[in-house]
Design a protein around this motif. Structure first.
Motif, short mmCIF file in Angstrom:
data_model
loop_
_atom_site.label_atom_id
_atom_site.label_comp_id
_atom_site.label_asym_id
_atom_site.label_seq_id
_atom_site.Cartn_x
_atom_site.Cartn_y
_atom_site.Cartn_z
N GLY A 193 0.79 -1.30 -0.25
CA GLY A 193 -0.10 -0.20 0.17
C GLY A 193 0.87 1.24 0.03
O GLY A 193 0.12 2.41 0.14
N GLY A 194 2.15 1.17 -0.24
CA GLY A 194 3.21 2.38 -0.25
C GLY A 194 3.23 3.04 1.10
O GLY A 194 3.47 4.12 1.02
N GLN A 195 3.26 2.16 1.91
CA GLN A 195 3.94 2.68 3.39
C GLN A 195 5.40 3.18 3.35
O GLN A 195 6.29 2.68 2.71
N ASP A 196 5.73 3.95 4.38
CA ASP A 196 7.12 4.42 4.60
C ASP A 196 7.93 3.56 5.04
O ASP A 196 7.66 2.32 5.67
N ILE A 197 9.40 3.38 4.56
CA ILE A 197 10.13 2.37 4.93
C ILE A 197 11.67 3.41 5.19
O ILE A 197 11.73 4.49 4.96
N PRO A 198 12.63 2.79 5.82
CA PRO A 198 13.83 3.44 6.12
C PRO A 198 14.50 4.32 5.11
O PRO A 198 14.97 5.44 5.32
N SER A 199 14.16 3.91 3.74
CA SER A 199 14.91 4.41 2.84
C SER A 199 13.81 5.31 2.03
O SER A 199 14.20 5.51 0.74
N LEU A 200 12.98 5.64 2.54
CA LEU A 200 11.83 6.59 2.00
C LEU A 200 12.54 7.91 1.51
O LEU A 200 13.36 8.33 2.12
N VAL A 201 11.98 8.39 0.25
CA VAL A 201 12.59 9.65 -0.17
C VAL A 201 11.75 10.80 0.58
O VAL A 201 10.42 10.26 0.96
N GLU A 202 12.28 11.80 1.15
CA GLU A 202 11.59 12.62 1.94
C GLU A 202 10.31 13.27 1.22
O GLU A 202 10.67 13.98 0.10
N PRO A 203 9.44 13.28 1.82
CA PRO A 203 8.18 13.86 1.21
C PRO A 203 8.22 15.28 0.81
O PRO A 203 7.83 15.74 -0.15
#
Length: 728
Positions: A522-532
């Motif tokens: 579902g597109g949840q955040d992960i540690p390597s998430l791009v900063e919104p």
């Protein structure tokens, strides 16, 4: 970012005593947790409870006001380990994940938790993904509950039962010092309804009123305590649980006028049972049935006295238990025979051994059971022949006609998915170098095992692709290829895959697909998430500037990887070159290629509002679209076989002398350009062209467009005049 926002719905969580709460099952569970005085919540997303994590995330303001701690855990094992807070302290905690795969990951922590026992109530909300629509192997949580001596709740799928059983689940856990599974099936997760709310209850202990640290050595999982813990499970906790279930009436008995027979069902199947009886004229829409029903909202443990009381005096009962083995049926048979109760027990002899009990399956099984009644003749609205006629079986002729007129559509990657060009590159490279052995993984990329890519040999578990290729790498003609996503990398792949491979000198290739999110759930955040904040400011570039909270590349290098390259997935030529180099280099050790490209679904959710706002305010915006020249297209459809994009389809050939349909790009195209890049990289026909759609063009662009239109019209009119003269 997630698949959807619950920012408006979570406002309902502020409802107080006497308010009517309306919503779906996931939201009701969250409200029930707050009403129960939960101290901490966590979990790992996965169908069918992904939205529960999304709701908890969106409700952080309300949780914070109450003093409830929330964490989005790195894995199910991490979530299960959180529950250790309830071992020594009177803290109520709840975690959630997808079962059974999530329970498998969490099993080590759960076994230790169940052995030590809990002081505060501990609830594990598992999304039972069994039967039609399931995305995993067909197993059940029941086996683990029996194995670890954890109680399993399976409430009736209506909001009143769902919320009440959450509160009772904490009480059951505390009364028996045992963690409890709270099972939610997919229909229960998304059922809608209403219930009368209660006030939210703040936890008794928080940072302002902390617990006093205490040590209880008898709860340590080491000899000799583990032997006493096992005896305690059977001698104290199990009897305490059965006593609480019986005294509090957690299981329900619904009487009926045909007292010589009865139906025993788990709560999750109750609605389907009522529907089957209704079809036979033996129940109404309100659930009033003429056949007695014993509904087990607690599926494990069984309550012997209740079962005996229900079965005594009945000639026969039907046990409805989805899946196999028939744990519940065997348990009931044992209880009845030990008490010398000779009630005939029907179960898997007339119901399917495996598979979900759908409406049709349930109707057929219940009908067979009712027809077997010997003491009372029960009038039925449908005879067995009529019920069987409702099955509408599909014949071989039907399947052949279906395949002839409708092409198969296996589950696949989304339009514009950044993983498509990666698999196109691998497929082209395989034509050049010969077949590869590819260890696949859990995630969106697992769809590459299906057509049109047909790449992938095994799937062993989330983040386990690199580990699963270790046993065959010495016997392959090429280096073993392993593929995992960024979610799998952080979930398990870094430790069990990369670190282990470096330690053991694994000379294989690991491709990590970095799409920026836990996309498959579902597109949840992960540690390597791009900063919104960074990606939201970039609406024109195909890929935003990459700045991550934690870097996959740094993590791999920190684990000892020397050969590592990062490539944009949309650059197919660069990807082919990098993969070829990784597979042929003499450099020792693990090779890691990070295939980078933002999840297109999340990208579209991110940029569409920005594009609309820019267009509405008069800003110049351009979008790339692609089309196929029907006169140039050969009808080979190699472009489709290389990408399988849903926007790339076929239409009738406009040339009356050619019968093969031509390829066609429909309006769902997002302009990623992979189809044209594939055509160039694989040296296919030059039929692809790019069109730039310009919104709010500048005056110069308008002038240029007008001049070009005049020139095109002049050439078109000249050609038309020539054709007319040729006809004359």
């Amino acid at each position: 970012m997630a698949e959807r926002s619950f920012s408006e719905e979570v406002k309902k969580l502020r409802a107080g005593a006497g308010d009517v709460f309306e919503g779906e099952g996931i939201l009701a569970i969250t409200k029930a947790l707050l009403q129960s005085g939960v101290s901490y919540v966590g979990g790992y997303q996965g169908s069918p409870i992904s939205h529960l994590m999304d709701v908890l995330n969106d409700a952080q303001e309300i949780l914070s006001e109450l003093g409830v701690h929330f964490e989005a855990n790195g894995s199910e094992a991490t979530a299960a380990a959180m529950l250790s807070a309830s071992i020594n302290y009177p803290l109520r905690g709840a975690v959630t994940w997808k079962s059974t795969v999530g329970t498998n990951v969490a099993s080590d922590a759960l076994s230790n938790l169940a052995s030590a026992g809990v002081t505060g109530g501990a609830l594990v909300i598992v999304g039972e993904d069994y039967g039609e629509g399931s995305s995993i192997m067909q197993e059940r949580s029941y086996a683990f509950a029996m194995k670890a001596q954890m109680w399993l709740m399976d409430p009736r799928p209506n909001l009143t039962s769902i919320t009440e059983m959450v509160e009772r689940g904490f009480e059951l856990s505390e009364a028996s010092n045992t963690p409890v599974f709270y099972m939610m099936r997919i229909r229960g997760c998304h059922v809608t309804g209403e219930f009368t709310a209660k006030d939210n209850v703040a936890p008794a202990f928080n940072k302002h009123a902390p617990v006093v640290p205490q040590r209880e050595p008898e709860k340590i999982i080491l000899p000799p305590y583990v032997y006493e813990q096992e005896r305690e499970k059977i001698a104290q906790r199990l009897p305490a649980a059965i006593k609480f279930i019986r005294e509090q009436g957690l299981n329900e008995h619904f009487p009926g006028r045909y007292e010589s027979l009865g139906i025993i069902t788990c709560g999750g199947s109750y609605n389907t049972v009522i529907r089957a009886l209704q079809r036979q004229g033996l129940a109404d829409v309100y659930g009033n049935a003429e056949v007695p029903i014993y509904c087990m909202n607690v599926a494990y443990p069984l309550v012997p006295d209740e079962l005996i009381e229900f079965c005594v005096g009945k000639e026969q009962v039907l046990v409805l238990e989805e899946g196999q083995p028939e744990y519940i049926e065997q348990g009931i048979q044992t209880i009845l025979r030990r008490r010398d109760v000779q009630t005939r027990v029907y179960g898997k002899d007339i119901m399917p051994m495996a598979g979900e009990y759908t409406g049709q399956v349930m109707l057929e099984g219940v009908t067979r059971f009712l027809l077997a009644a010997t003491e009372q003749q029960i009038p039925l609205e449908l005879d067995l022949a009529s019920v069987l006629a409702l099955q509408t079986p599909v014949s071989d002729e039907d399947i052949a006609a279906l395949m002839e007129n409708l092409p198969p559509r296996p589950a696949g990657l989304c339009t514009g998915c950044p993983e498509r060009p990666l698999f196109s590159a691998i497929k082209q490279l395989q034509e050049e170098m010969g077949p590869f052995h590819i260890s696949s993984d859990i995630g969106c990329h697992s769809f590459a095992t299906a057509a049109p890519f047909n790449l992938g040999n095994t799937i062993m578990g989330y983040g386990l692709s690199l580990a699963s290729s270790s046993g065959m790498r010495h016997a392959l003609p090429h280096k073993a290829i392993s593929i995992m996503g960024d979610g799998g990398f952080w979930h398990n792949g870094l430790t069990s895959g990369v670190t282990s491979a470096v330690f053991n000198g694994h000379d294989g290739l690991l491709i990590i697909i970095d799409n920026g999110y836990s996309a498959a759930t579902g597109g949840q955040d992960i540690p390597s998430l791009v900063e919104p904040s960074l990606i939201a400011s970039t609406i024109d570039a195909q890929q935003p500037q990459r700045e991550q909270w934690q870097s996959i590349e740094d993590a791999c290098r920190g684990a000892g990887v020397d050969w590592l390259q990062t490539v944009s997935t949309y650059n197919i030529e660069a990807m082919k070159h990098t993969l070829r180099e990784a597979l042929t280099t003499d450099a020792p050790g693990l090779k890691v290629v990070i295939a980078e490209g933002e999840c297109m679904l999340n990208r579209q959710r991110r940029i569409k509002p920005l594009l609309k706002k820019a267009i509405d305010t008069g800003q110049r915006v351009d979008r790339a679209r692609f089309y196929i020249d029907a006169e140039t297209c050969t009808g080979d459809h190699g472009c489709i076989r290389l990408s399988g994009c849903p926007s790339l389809t076929i239409k009738d050939n406009p040339d009356p002398l050619r019968i093969d349909p031509v390829s066609y790009v429909d309006n769902s195209c997002v302009g990623c350009g992979v189809c044209g890049t594939n055509a160039h990289s694989a040296i296919l026909c030059p039929s692809f062209s790019q069109i730039d759609l310009v919104y709010n063009p500048t005056p110069f662009e308008r002038l240029r467009h007008g001049l070009r239109a005049r020139v095109r019209n002049w050439w078109r009119d000249r050609d038309l005049r020539r054709r007319e003269l040729a006809r004359l």
